[in-house]
Design a protein around this motif. Structure first.
Motif, PDB file in Angstrom:
ATOM      1  N   VAL B  98     -16.541  -1.904 -15.406  1.00  0.00           N
ATOM      2  CA  VAL B  98     -16.916  -2.595 -16.653  1.00  0.00           C
ATOM      3  C   VAL B  98     -16.707  -1.698 -17.866  1.00  0.00           C
ATOM      4  N   THR B  99     -16.828  -0.387 -17.675  1.00  0.00           N
ATOM      5  CA  THR B  99     -16.529   0.511 -18.795  1.00  0.00           C
ATOM      6  C   THR B  99     -15.053   0.402 -19.154  1.00  0.00           C
ATOM      7  N   ALA B 100     -14.196   0.331 -18.136  1.00  0.00           N
ATOM      8  CA  ALA B 100     -12.759   0.161 -18.398  1.00  0.00           C
ATOM      9  C   ALA B 100     -12.496  -1.183 -19.082  1.00  0.00           C
ATOM     10  N   LEU B 101     -13.170  -2.222 -18.636  1.00  0.00           N
ATOM     11  CA  LEU B 101     -12.957  -3.549 -19.238  1.00  0.00           C
ATOM     12  C   LEU B 101     -13.492  -3.605 -20.675  1.00  0.00           C
ATOM     13  N   GLY B 102     -14.526  -2.804 -20.942  1.00  0.00           N
ATOM     14  CA  GLY B 102     -15.130  -2.788 -22.282  1.00  0.00           C
ATOM     15  C   GLY B 102     -16.482  -3.456 -22.283  1.00  0.00           C
ATOM     16  N   VAL B 103     -17.516  -2.636 -22.367  1.00  0.00           N
ATOM     17  CA  VAL B 103     -18.876  -3.160 -22.405  1.00  0.00           C
ATOM     18  C   VAL B 103     -19.683  -2.250 -23.322  1.00  0.00           C
ATOM     19  N   GLY B 104     -20.561  -2.836 -24.133  1.00  0.00           N
ATOM     20  CA  GLY B 104     -21.307  -2.032 -25.089  1.00  0.00           C
ATOM     21  C   GLY B 104     -22.557  -1.405 -24.487  1.00  0.00           C
ATOM     22  N   HIS B 105     -23.277  -2.174 -23.712  1.00  0.00           N
ATOM     23  CA  HIS B 105     -24.540  -1.697 -23.143  1.00  0.00           C
ATOM     24  C   HIS B 105     -24.742  -2.328 -21.773  1.00  0.00           C
ATOM     25  N   ILE B 106     -25.286  -1.562 -20.855  1.00  0.00           N
ATOM     26  CA  ILE B 106     -25.598  -2.075 -19.517  1.00  0.00           C
ATOM     27  C   ILE B 106     -27.094  -1.907 -19.288  1.00  0.00           C
ATOM     28  N   TYR B 107     -27.786  -3.023 -19.052  1.00  0.00           N
ATOM     29  CA  TYR B 107     -29.205  -2.991 -18.708  1.00  0.00           C
ATOM     30  C   TYR B 107     -29.300  -3.109 -17.192  1.00  0.00           C
ATOM     31  N   LEU B 108     -29.774  -2.072 -16.541  1.00  0.00           N
ATOM     32  CA  LEU B 108     -29.977  -2.118 -15.090  1.00  0.00           C
ATOM     33  C   LEU B 108     -31.433  -2.471 -14.845  1.00  0.00           C
ATOM     34  N   ILE B 109     -31.655  -3.604 -14.188  1.00  0.00           N
ATOM     35  CA  ILE B 109     -33.047  -4.061 -14.059  1.00  0.00           C
ATOM     36  C   ILE B 109     -33.414  -4.322 -12.599  1.00  0.00           C
ATOM     37  N   ASN B 110     -34.677  -4.498 -12.373  1.00  0.00           N
ATOM     38  CA  ASN B 110     -35.162  -4.813 -11.034  1.00  0.00           C
ATOM     39  C   ASN B 110     -35.139  -6.329 -10.821  1.00  0.00           C
ATOM     40  N   ALA B 111     -35.206  -6.743  -9.575  1.00  0.00           N
ATOM     41  CA  ALA B 111     -35.332  -8.156  -9.222  1.00  0.00           C
ATOM     42  C   ALA B 111     -35.906  -8.185  -7.816  1.00  0.00           C
ATOM     43  N   SER B 112     -36.464  -9.344  -7.428  1.00  0.00           N
ATOM     44  CA  SER B 112     -37.169  -9.381  -6.141  1.00  0.00           C
ATOM     45  C   SER B 112     -36.232  -9.064  -4.974  1.00  0.00           C
ATOM     46  N   ARG B 113     -34.949  -9.385  -5.115  1.00  0.00           N
ATOM     47  CA  ARG B 113     -34.030  -9.139  -4.001  1.00  0.00           C
ATOM     48  C   ARG B 113     -33.290  -7.798  -4.117  1.00  0.00           C
ATOM     49  N   VAL B 114     -33.697  -6.955  -5.066  1.00  0.00           N
ATOM     50  CA  VAL B 114     -33.144  -5.586  -5.123  1.00  0.00           C
ATOM     51  C   VAL B 114     -33.884  -4.754  -4.082  1.00  0.00           C
ATOM     52  N   GLU B 115     -33.123  -4.098  -3.199  1.00  0.00           N
ATOM     53  CA  GLU B 115     -33.782  -3.258  -2.184  1.00  0.00           C
ATOM     54  C   GLU B 115     -34.454  -2.072  -2.869  1.00  0.00           C
ATOM     55  N   LYS B 116     -35.706  -1.815  -2.509  1.00  0.00           N
ATOM     56  CA  LYS B 116     -36.475  -0.751  -3.173  1.00  0.00           C
ATOM     57  C   LYS B 116     -35.766   0.598  -3.092  1.00  0.00           C
ATOM     58  N   SER B 117     -35.083   0.837  -1.959  1.00  0.00           N
ATOM     59  CA  SER B 117     -34.446   2.147  -1.763  1.00  0.00           C
ATOM     60  C   SER B 117     -33.365   2.427  -2.805  1.00  0.00           C
ATOM     61  N   PHE B 118     -32.798   1.362  -3.408  1.00  0.00           N
ATOM     62  CA  PHE B 118     -31.737   1.576  -4.400  1.00  0.00           C
ATOM     63  C   PHE B 118     -32.253   2.385  -5.593  1.00  0.00           C
ATOM     64  N   TRP B 119     -33.575   2.230  -5.877  1.00  0.00           N
ATOM     65  CA  TRP B 119     -34.142   2.948  -7.029  1.00  0.00           C
ATOM     66  C   TRP B 119     -34.297   4.440  -6.756  1.00  0.00           C
ATOM     67  N   ASP B 120     -34.230   4.815  -5.482  1.00  0.00           N
ATOM     68  CA  ASP B 120     -34.379   6.235  -5.153  1.00  0.00           C
ATOM     69  C   ASP B 120     -33.035   6.955  -5.131  1.00  0.00           C
ATOM     70  N   ALA B 121     -31.953   6.184  -5.288  1.00  0.00           N
ATOM     71  CA  ALA B 121     -30.618   6.786  -5.213  1.00  0.00           C
ATOM     72  C   ALA B 121     -30.357   7.610  -6.475  1.00  0.00           C
ATOM     73  N   GLY B 122     -29.623   8.691  -6.302  1.00  0.00           N
ATOM     74  CA  GLY B 122     -29.318   9.589  -7.414  1.00  0.00           C
ATOM     75  C   GLY B 122     -28.594   8.902  -8.562  1.00  0.00           C
ATOM     76  N   ILE B 123     -27.849   7.845  -8.238  1.00  0.00           N
ATOM     77  CA  ILE B 123     -26.966   7.218  -9.233  1.00  0.00           C
ATOM     78  C   ILE B 123     -27.743   6.668 -10.441  1.00  0.00           C
ATOM     79  N   VAL B 124     -29.045   6.414 -10.326  1.00  0.00           N
ATOM     80  CA  VAL B 124     -29.775   5.924 -11.503  1.00  0.00           C
ATOM     81  C   VAL B 124     -30.131   7.062 -12.469  1.00  0.00           C
ATOM     82  N   ASN B 125     -29.719   8.282 -12.135  1.00  0.00           N
ATOM     83  CA  ASN B 125     -29.941   9.397 -13.061  1.00  0.00           C
ATOM     84  C   ASN B 125     -28.716   9.611 -13.951  1.00  0.00           C
ATOM     85  N   HIS B 126     -29.005   9.924 -15.206  1.00  0.00           N
ATOM     86  CA  HIS B 126     -27.979  10.098 -16.227  1.00  0.00           C
ATOM     87  C   HIS B 126     -26.839  11.015 -15.777  1.00  0.00           C
ATOM     88  N   MET B 127     -27.188  12.158 -15.182  1.00  0.00           N
ATOM     89  CA  MET B 127     -26.162  13.128 -14.793  1.00  0.00           C
ATOM     90  C   MET B 127     -25.263  12.572 -13.698  1.00  0.00           C
TER      91      MET B 127
END
Lengths: 256, 256
Positions: B98-127
Motif C-alpha cells: 500500500v505504501t507503493a500504491l500510495g497511502v497517507g495514513h494507516i490505522y491498525l486496529i483491533n477487532a474480535s476476529r484478530v488473533e491476540k498473538s498478532f499484537w505480540d509480534a515485533g512488526i507492530v513496533n516502529h523499528m
C-alpha cells in the motif's frame, strides 16, 4: 478454505471420502461433527452441500461426506490476464490471487526482460501450478479453474496466437508507464470481456509495445508510481472490475 | 529499488556516504560508475539526483554521492487505510504494497476476529515496520512515509479517535460482504480524501459494523467472492483510485 473442492472422479454414488489436507482442514479448522453441512464443489463443475457422514478425528484423518450438488449459475469471469512470466515465487502468489479475484484465462508469455531461468522453474508445469489455482478457488468459493496457456516465444505468440484470441474481447489493454492514456478511456464505450497485460519487472521493451500496438492492443498508465508485478496485477484487476461494475450500474440507471 | 532514499541526518554538505544495502544495490544491481547520476530522495523530504563521486566496488561496498534536491511537488496521497491487524507476515507485505500504491495514513486496529498473538509480534513496533514502508517508497519512487497509528482497543478507537479524524475525509467506507451497497455509490458525488476499512480474516463482527455505522461510515461489498486480506487491500485500493481518477476525468470534461 471456504469451500471443499473435489475432482469428479473422487465422487462415487454421491459419497466423497477425504484423507488429505481437506480432511485435516475439516477436523482441525472447521472442527466439524457428524451431521454438519459443509459447502462443497466439483472442480469445473457444480457447487452444493456435503453432509458429514463419518469423521475420524485422530490422525490420519478421514472424512466421509454425502454430497448433493445444484446447477451452477456463477457467471464466467469477465477478465483475462496476459502476464510476462514473473519470478516463480511471485507467480505462485499471483496465480492464487487472480484466481480468487476471478479470471477466465491466464496467458503466461515471454518478454525481453523475463529472466531465462524463470522458464526452467517447476511452476510452469501443470502439476505444480494447479494447486495455486485451487487455493484461489477455495478462498473465493468458486469451482471454475482459470485456463492457463504458456507461450515461451514472444514473437510467435503476438503474431500467431494473439490476433486469433482478441476477437473474444471487447477491450484489450496493456499497462505501460509511458502511455498518456488512462484505463477508463481505454474501456469507455466498449462492451464485452477485458484482456489486460502486465509486463515483467522493468517493463515491456519498445519492440514488445510496438508488436502489441500492431495487433490493436491499447496502452494505458495508472500514473508515475512504479509497482511490483504482483501489486500491479491485483490493483489493476480491481480497477477493471470497478469500471465493469460502473457499466452495469449505468445500464441499470438507463434502461433502454 | 527505484530511488535511493536517505535520512536528513545522513546528508553533510550535500554529500551522502552509503555503506549498507543501498551501496550494495548501487554496486551490484545498478553497476554504477563514477559520474553516474542516480535518483535520490530524503525520507519525508525532497527528491533529486545524486552523482557518484567515489565508489568502492569490493566488499564492504562504499558509495559517495553528491546530492542536489529540487522542491517536491508530489501530491499528498488521497487514500488512507483502516486495517484490522492481520497476521504479521501478511502485514509486512501489505505495508510495502500500500505504501507503493500510495497511502497517507494507516490505522491498525483491533477487532474480535484478530488473533491476540498478532499484537505480540515485533512488526507492530516502529523499528520493525518502518523498513517495509521504506521498501514501498523505494519501489514507487516516493519519499513520503505513510503515517501509522496503532489502536489496540477497538471500542476506544471507534468512539474516541474515529469521530475526530473523519472530518479529514470526503468518504469513509468499510468493506463488508453482507452490504448491498457498491463502492461507486458510496463515493458518488463526494469530494475529498477517502478512508477505507478492511476487516480481519473472517470479517468484522456485527458489533464492529454497528459501531462503524454509528460514526457515519458506510459499508460496501465488491461481490460474493471471499478474498484474503492482502488481496482485498490492494484490489480495493485499485478500485478507489479508479473512482478518484474518474472524478478528475469528469472535471476535465466539464470545466465550470
Amino acid at each position: 478454505m471456504n469451500i471443499i473442492l473435489f475432482e469428479k472422479k473422487e465422487l462415487t454414488d454421491s459419497r466423497l471420502i477425504l484423507r488429505d489436507h481437506r480432511a485435516s482442514h475439516i477436523v482441525k479448522v472447521l472442527k466439524s461433527n457428524v451431521g454438519d453441512i459443509l459447502r462443497v464443489g466439483e472442480v469445473d463443475g457444480d457447487m452444493g452441500r456435503g453432509v458429514v457422514v463419518t469423521i475420524k478425528k485422530k490422525y490420519p484423518f478421514i472424512v466421509e461426506l454425502s454430497v448433493s450438488l445444484t446447477p451452477d449459475d456463477t457467471p464466467f469471469a469477465s477478465i483475462d490476464l496476459l502476464l510476462a512470466l514473473p519470478r516463480p515465487i511471485m507467480l505462485k502468489r499471483i496465480l492464487s490471487q487472480v484466481t480468487a479475484l476471478g479470471v477466465g484465462h491466464i496467458y503466461l508469455i515471454n518478454a525481453s526482460r523475463v529472466e531465462k531461468s524463470f522458464w526452467d522453474a517447476g511452476i510452469v508445469n501443470h502439476m505444480e501450478y494447479r494447486p495455486h489455482l485451487l487455493q484461489g478457488l477455495e478462498q473465493a468459493v468458486d469451482t471454475h479453474l482459470p485456463g492457463i496457456s504458456i507461450h515461451r516465444r514472444f514473437k510467435a505468440f503476438v503474431e500467431d496466437v494473439l490476433p486469433e484470441i482478441l476477437c473474444q474481447y471487447g477491450s484489450f489493454v496493456v499497462a505501460h508507464p509511458d502511455s498518456t492514456n488512462t484505463l477508463s478511456r481505454c474501456l469507455a464505450g466498449r462492451r464485452g470481456r477485458v484482456l489486460y497485460g502486465i509486463g515483467p519487472e522493468g517493463g515491456w521493451g519498445n519492440f514488445e509495445i510496438e508488436k502489441f500496438k500492431e495487433t490493436g492492443m491499447t496502452c494505458f498508465s495508472t500514473g508515475p508510481r512504479i509497482l511490483k508485478v504482483d501489486t500491479a496485477v491485483v490493483a489493476i484487476h480491481g480497477r477493471i472490475e470497478q469500471l465493469l461494475e460502473g457499466r452495469v450500474e449505468q445500464l441499470a440507471e438507463c434502461p433502454l
